[in-house]
Design an enzyme around this catalytic site. Structure first.
Site, PDB file in Angstrom:
ATOM      1  N   CYS A 111       0.889  -1.118   0.006  1.00  0.00           N
ATOM      2  CA  CYS A 111       0.054  -0.039   0.122  1.00  0.00           C
ATOM      3  C   CYS A 111       0.870   1.190  -0.142  1.00  0.00           C
ATOM      4  O   CYS A 111       1.768   1.407   0.873  1.00  0.00           O
ATOM      5  CB  CYS A 111      -0.859   0.030   1.307  1.00  0.00           C
ATOM      6  SG  CYS A 111      -1.745   1.422   1.217  1.00  0.00           S
ATOM      7  N   GLU A 131     -11.334  15.139  27.234  1.00  0.00           N
ATOM      8  CA  GLU A 131     -11.368  13.910  26.369  1.00  0.00           C
ATOM      9  C   GLU A 131     -12.120  12.429  26.921  1.00  0.00           C
ATOM     10  O   GLU A 131     -12.074  12.457  28.179  1.00  0.00           O
ATOM     11  CB  GLU A 131      -9.845  13.281  25.951  1.00  0.00           C
ATOM     12  CG  GLU A 131      -9.500  12.078  25.522  1.00  0.00           C
ATOM     13  CD  GLU A 131     -10.151  11.951  24.089  1.00  0.00           C
ATOM     14  OE1 GLU A 131      -9.902  12.805  23.160  1.00  0.00           O
ATOM     15  OE2 GLU A 131     -10.828  10.738  23.913  1.00  0.00           O
ATOM     16  N   CYS A 150     -11.983  17.304  10.612  1.00  0.00           N
ATOM     17  CA  CYS A 150     -11.760  16.357   9.664  1.00  0.00           C
ATOM     18  C   CYS A 150     -13.068  16.060   8.644  1.00  0.00           C
ATOM     19  O   CYS A 150     -13.133  15.328   7.846  1.00  0.00           O
ATOM     20  CB  CYS A 150     -11.166  14.978  10.235  1.00  0.00           C
ATOM     21  SG  CYS A 150     -12.270  14.336  11.170  1.00  0.00           S
TER      22      CYS A 150
END
Ligand SMILES: C[S@@+](CC[C@H](N)C(=O)[O-])C[C@H]1O[C@@H](n2cnc3c(N)ncnc32)[C@H](O)[C@@H]1O
Length: 453
Positions: A162, A336, A409
């Site tokens: 990959c 978190e 993202c």
């Protein structure tokens, strides 16, 4: 089925004119919009229609009649088969510009925000072999092999190389599969819920090339597991630690709750901008360390901290940004939800002799109401793809924090959240997309906001 005078199986000729969010090219004919994978804007192609619904359809290219100037020969032999790098057939420059345009489009269309400067995407000098983490499913039943899922399915295709992963990974996958066969651990088959091995995860240190391996297994104690770990290290000396993750769940969640160290080091060490992060196998960490370093630099440059600020880092993971910020301000509080990541973040702070930081474990939306400080000078937001919880944005806005750095993202949820923040008096000064995932359609952005008053 006939829709708008088109039929499935029909051949049509299309001039592809743009790239859609997700990487398919778009062509239009007689009021229909067709999405065409592996097309390049500027191509004239013959397409076979595979799907129709209302005024849009999908099709596969049967012939390229005129090739776009943005088209290149994809170097990977699995391009179009594997679901990974859907943009490999486009020049890197074109990939970057189309990602910038996608962000611009989301900000105006979804966010309804005009005059937001979307800067050119910060690309990579060498956009190959950048990904430090792989999650490879096992296939092949009694003759196990490791690979990738074929596009849009759970069929595992064998992987020889990959090109976005480090080369050492090829050897790890090959040797792990060989040893799995030796120890008679069949690949798990979802359809019949039989077999032992589900996935192999490997994370590679960018400088030293050391590799942390996690074998995800349906069995808690597969026979021969310690020998497997030792032999994997012997065959691939870069393997520095081997873990077993026990996951007997019946759904598609990749990792179970429990990890067992089989051999070697507990942690992998990654350096980003002079801070060393000790990574345990279960916590999130940026997959492109080179570009993560660029993001840290961009954030520190824009934040221009003088040393007296109090900073809140929401969705802080293992402390990637918190620790850099802490070196330049008075105090950082990180929030978190993952216990593994909080443990890593705390360990990382100690490892780097950083004392002015604390981490709170919990869902941001639950804990944001009870924070130790009343007011913050800077808030950093780096949520998962679904974006920030409403309660989080509301609390940040009500605190009146003067500056926000929003790392995203997903340009769609970024646009949605910037719109909400705009309604609370925050102006988006500019957005800098950073290419964390070259050759894939994924887009990472940093948005810099300030309170308008
Ligand atoms: C995109 S990652 C960013 C991590 C970190 N900023 C970094 O760069 O390494 C998002 C993080 O948010 C955490 N997370 C997801 N949902 C959350 C929630 N509701 N509250 C707090 N953290 C959450 C995830 O565990 C993950 O570590």
């Amino acid at each position: 089925m006939t829709e708008n005078n088109f039929e499935k199986g029909q051949q049509v000729i299309l001039n592809l004119d743009s790239l859609a969010f997700g990487g398919d090219s778009v062509g239009r004919k007689d009021g229909m919009v067709f999405f065409v994978p592996e097309g390049a804007p500027g191509d004239k192609v013959e397409v076979e229609i595979t799907y129709l619904s209302g005024n849009f359809g999908r099709g596969i290219i049967t012939k390229i009649l005129e090739a776009s100037p943005y088209r290149v020969t994809p170097p990977c032999s699995l391009h179009g088969i594997c679901g990974g790098c859907g943009l490999q057939h486009l020049t890197y420059e074109y990939q970057l510009e189309s990602k910038r345009k996608t962000v611009e489009d989301c900000i105006s269309r979804i966010g309804g925000l005009e005059n937001v400067e979307v800067l050119p995407v910060l690309g990579m000098e060498d956009p190959w072999r950048y990904r430090n983490k792989v999650q490879a499913p096992f296939g092949g039943g009694l003759d196990p092999y490791l690979g990738l899922y074929a596009k849009g399915s759970h069929r595992v295709i064998r992987l020889d190389d990959c090109l976005i992963q480090p080369e050492v990974n090829n050897r790890v996958l090959l040797e792990a599969a060989r040893l799995a066969k030796k120890y008679r651990w069949p690949a798990y088959k979802e359809e019949i819920r039989k077999g032992i091995l589900r996935y192999l995860l490997s994370r590679t240190e960018s400088k030293s090339g050391k590799v942390q391996v996690v074998l995800v297994s349906m069995e808690k104690e597969p026979k021969g597991r310690y020998k497997f770990a030792k032999e994997l290290h012997d065959a691939v000396p870069e393997v520095s630690g081997v873990w077993l993750n026990y996951n007997a769940r019946r759904d598609n969640v990749v990792l179970g709750e429990n990890y067992f160290l089989l051999a070697g080091d507990e942690f992998l060490e990654e350096d980003i901008g002079g801070i060393e992060y000790l990574l345990s196998p279960g916590s999130f960490f940026q997959v492109n360390p080179v570009q993560a370093g660029s993001m840290v630099s961009l954030i520190l440059e824009e934040a221009a901290l003088c040393g007296r600020e109090k900073v809140l880092d929401i969705y802080c993971g293992a402390g990637t940004f918190s620790l850099h910020l802490a070196r330049r301000c008075e105090r950082v509080t990180g929030i978190e939800e993952s216990g593994h990541a909080v443990e890593d973040a705390e360990r990382n702070a100690i490892h780097n002799n950083i004392e002015n930081v604390e981490f709170i474990k919990g869902k941001a939306e639950d804990v944001i109401g009870g924070l130790p400080e009343k007011h913050y000078d800077l808030v950093v937001l780096d949520p998962p793809r679904k974006g920030c919880a409403r309660e989080v944005l509301k609390a940040v806005g009500e605190d009146g924090v003067p500056e926000i750095v929003y790392i995203s993202c997903n340009p769609s949820t970024l646009a949605r959240d910037l719109k909400i923040l705009s309604g609370m008096g925050y102006k988006t000064r500019k957005i800098r997309p950073v290419d964390m995932f070259p050759h894939t359609p994924h887009i990472e952005c940093i948005a810099f906001l300030e309170r308008a008053d």
